[in-house]
Design an enzyme around this catalytic site. Structure first.
Site, PDB file in Angstrom:
ATOM      1  N   HIS A  75       2.560   8.569 -14.411  1.00  0.00           N
ATOM      2  CA  HIS A  75       2.515   8.057 -13.031  1.00  0.00           C
ATOM      3  C   HIS A  75       3.530   6.937 -12.853  1.00  0.00           C
ATOM      4  O   HIS A  75       3.312   5.813 -13.295  1.00  0.00           O
ATOM      5  CB  HIS A  75       1.102   7.543 -12.719  1.00  0.00           C
ATOM      6  CG  HIS A  75       0.903   7.153 -11.287  1.00  0.00           C
ATOM      7  ND1 HIS A  75      -0.336   7.128 -10.699  1.00  0.00           N
ATOM      8  CD2 HIS A  75       1.768   6.759 -10.314  1.00  0.00           C
ATOM      9  CE1 HIS A  75      -0.227   6.741  -9.439  1.00  0.00           C
ATOM     10  NE2 HIS A  75       1.036   6.504  -9.183  1.00  0.00           N
ATOM     11  N   ASN A 109       6.577  10.137  -3.205  1.00  0.00           N
ATOM     12  CA  ASN A 109       6.752   9.345  -1.969  1.00  0.00           C
ATOM     13  C   ASN A 109       8.152   8.749  -1.854  1.00  0.00           C
ATOM     14  O   ASN A 109       8.338   7.542  -1.740  1.00  0.00           O
ATOM     15  CB  ASN A 109       5.664   8.266  -1.840  1.00  0.00           C
ATOM     16  CG  ASN A 109       5.628   7.275  -2.985  1.00  0.00           C
ATOM     17  OD1 ASN A 109       6.206   7.507  -4.045  1.00  0.00           O
ATOM     18  ND2 ASN A 109       4.941   6.159  -2.788  1.00  0.00           N
ATOM     19  N   ASP A 320       2.027   3.315 -13.331  1.00  0.00           N
ATOM     20  CA  ASP A 320       2.170   3.201 -11.874  1.00  0.00           C
ATOM     21  C   ASP A 320       3.339   2.267 -11.549  1.00  0.00           C
ATOM     22  O   ASP A 320       3.276   1.476 -10.598  1.00  0.00           O
ATOM     23  CB  ASP A 320       0.873   2.722 -11.202  1.00  0.00           C
ATOM     24  CG  ASP A 320       0.891   2.985  -9.697  1.00  0.00           C
ATOM     25  OD1 ASP A 320       1.857   3.575  -9.195  1.00  0.00           O
ATOM     26  OD2 ASP A 320      -0.082   2.587  -9.012  1.00  0.00           O
ATOM     27  N   HIS A 324       9.852  -2.656  -6.274  1.00  0.00           N
ATOM     28  CA  HIS A 324      10.160  -2.994  -4.883  1.00  0.00           C
ATOM     29  C   HIS A 324      11.315  -3.983  -4.845  1.00  0.00           C
ATOM     30  O   HIS A 324      11.568  -4.702  -5.809  1.00  0.00           O
ATOM     31  CB  HIS A 324       8.942  -3.615  -4.189  1.00  0.00           C
ATOM     32  CG  HIS A 324       7.891  -2.598  -3.840  1.00  0.00           C
ATOM     33  ND1 HIS A 324       8.088  -1.613  -2.912  1.00  0.00           N
ATOM     34  CD2 HIS A 324       6.641  -2.410  -4.338  1.00  0.00           C
ATOM     35  CE1 HIS A 324       6.990  -0.859  -2.832  1.00  0.00           C
ATOM     36  NE2 HIS A 324       6.100  -1.316  -3.695  1.00  0.00           N
TER      37      HIS A 324
HETATM   38  O1  DOR Z   1       0.730  -0.275  -5.452  1.00  0.00           O
HETATM   39  C1  DOR Z   1       1.101   0.852  -5.225  1.00  0.00           C
HETATM   40  N1  DOR Z   1       2.405   1.134  -5.003  1.00  0.00           N
HETATM   41  N2  DOR Z   1       0.217   1.835  -5.167  1.00  0.00           N
HETATM   42  C2  DOR Z   1       0.532   3.073  -4.765  1.00  0.00           C
HETATM   43  O2  DOR Z   1      -0.318   3.928  -4.753  1.00  0.00           O
HETATM   44  C3  DOR Z   1       1.905   3.398  -4.309  1.00  0.00           C
HETATM   45  C4  DOR Z   1       2.868   2.478  -4.930  1.00  0.00           C
HETATM   46  C5  DOR Z   1       4.216   2.515  -4.297  1.00  0.00           C
HETATM   47  O3  DOR Z   1       4.738   3.608  -4.043  1.00  0.00           O
HETATM   48  O4  DOR Z   1       4.799   1.448  -4.109  1.00  0.00           O
HETATM   49 ZN    ZN Z   2      -1.426   5.801  -6.117  1.00  0.00          ZN
END
Ligand code: DOR
Ligand code: ZN
Length: 440
Positions: A75, A109, A320, A324
């Site tokens: 992930h 995404n 995850d 950013h």
């Molecule tokens: O904190 C998160 N960021 N959770 C998610 O499910 C998506 C992810 C993102 O794409 O930045």
């Molecule tokens: Zn998620």
């Protein structure tokens, strides 16, 4: 010839690599020895006295180090196409390699969304051009991640998608989720659920509880996560279709998965390193780098997640990795984007939180970071044995280092661990027999 050009040569020719003197983790246990990589594969594993004088190879002195299967991240977010200012496939895979990962699965995404074979094939191509870390795209389950029309899963699978998910969002309509599970099953695809009921979250930006009250920030109830986990487990049981629950962060969520497994539902799940180390108390200084979705929870949750790792309820730890741009974080808490840049701290965060205090053995940790996630999505990785693909990570288990995001290979500098001293450092990452990363 200096050392870096030796490595270049090894890279170009996929020459032999001889790893000597480390603790090698194999399915038969951990033992000191040497490991020879040749032709991209593990050619031989020998005991500490194995004959090796005559071999022409790049030699790595691994004394005092762990030699483990390359880590597998099921992930992450690589952001390309569309958000290359946050990350791209080249910087993302470099960060993955620096974190010890040799296989990573990236979420859909992006912009355009990975909801068609062209985008999936583009990601695979960019990954091949970027280096030896393997990238397995997880395609969207519904077009545009809108939770309505299903994607062409057969074509996505053909193009190289390993699973489907609308990660970032839940599929709001339960009947639609049932259809996704039923359709994905026909194509042998695992469905990955992002468990979050948006209506229940209701604008919450951190865990609902003592700290949200203290800080005056809107809270998101844990029930927003748990109700969707329960719903999706029941639907997976109903359709007998493989479901994987992403980023379980609450005690209740883990307990629901435990019960679902007992009932025989075809369910697996993951948690992420930050839920095993940090809690909602970390939000107290309004550091937007603590904003993540699902949010950091409480000490009780953290404890329950560790128990769930130990009893097999939680199959895998996935980063995850959600890089950013600074502009998405340098704003007030409630407006900041959610996510943590996780590749380069994952191993050390887990080692420090779990192995150092004696909660997990190193073998248990590497199972959750490599072998078990590989099994969850059916990736041929996670095991060091003769003949296997040479995906190998070499780790110094005693090295202490201080997190400095300016040194990240990732474009995402968003981490709540800045300035923390952690234990456990990746020294080398070898992917498919090539050196993907070499530390100092
Ligand atoms: O904190 C998160 N960021 N959770 C998610 O499910 C998506 C992810 C993102 O794409 O930045
Ligand atoms: Zn998620």
């Amino acid at each position: 010839m200096n050392e870096s050009s030796v490595i270049e040569r090894a890279k170009d020719n996929v020459k032999n690599i001889l790893i000597e003197g480390g603790k090698i983790l194999t399915p038969n246990g951990t033992a000191p020895g040497s490991l020879l990589v040749s032709g991209g594969k593990v050619a031989a594993i020998s005991g500490p006295d194995g004959a090796r004088e005559t071999i022409d190879a790049l030699r790595i002195d691994a004394s005092g180090l762990w030699v483990v299967p390359g880590l597998v991240d099921i992930h992450c977010h690589l952001r390309e196409p569309g958000y290359e200012h946050k990350e791209d496939i080249s910087s993302g895979t470099a960060a993955a390699a620096k974190g010890g990962f040799t296989s990573v699965c990236c979420m859909a995404n992006t912009d355009p969304v990975n909801d068609n074979a062209v985008v999936t094939a583009f990601i695979k191509k960019r990954a091949r051009e970027s280096g030896p870390v393997r990238v397995f795209p997880i395609a969207a389950a519904t077009k545009g991640l809108r939770g309505e029309e299903l994607t062409e899963m057969g074509e996505l699978r053909e193009a190289g998608a390993i699973a489907v998910s609308d990660d970032g969002k839940s599929i709001r309509n339960a009947r639609r989720m049932r259809l996704v599970l039923s359709y994905a099953k026909r194509f042998g695809l695992v469905v990955v659920s992002h468990p979050e009921d948006e209506d229940l979250v209701d604008g919450g930006v951190m865990n609902e509880g003592y700290w949200s009250t203290m800080l005056g920030l809107p809270g998101a109830t844990r029930a927003a996560e748990e109700t969707v986990i329960a719903r999706d487990c029941m639907l997976a049981a109903l359709e007998n279709s493989r479901l994987h629950i992403a980023h379980v962060s609450t005690a209740g969520g883990a307990e629901i998965v435990r019960q679902a497994k007992r009932m025989g539902a075809p369910v697996t799940c993951e948690t992420a390193p930050h839920y095993l180390f940090a809690t909602d108390e970390w939000v107290r200084d309004y550091d937007t780098n603590t904003r993540v979705n699902p949010p950091l929870r409480t000490e009780t949750d953290r404890e329950a997640l560790i128990e769930a790792l130990l009893d097999g309820t939680i199959d895998a730890i996935a980063t995850d990795h959600a890089p950013h741009h600074i502009d998405d974080k340098k704003i007030e808490y409630a407006l900041a984007s959610s996510g943590i840049s996780g590749f380069e701290t994952a191993l050390a965060v887990c080692w420090t939180a779990l192995v150092k205090p004696g909660r997990l053995t190193p073998e248990q940790l590497f199972d959750k970071l490599s072998r078990s996630p590989a099994r969850v999505l059916g990736i041929d990785a996670g095991v060091i044995e003769e003949g296997a693909r040479a995906d190998i990570t070499i780790i110094d288990p005693t090295a202490e280092w201080t997190v400095d995001p300016d040194k990240f290979a990732s474009k995402g500098k968003n981490t709540p661990f800045t300035g923390r001293t952690l234990t456990g450092l990746v020294k080398y990452t070898i992917a498919g027999g090539e050196i993907a990363y070499r530390g100092d």
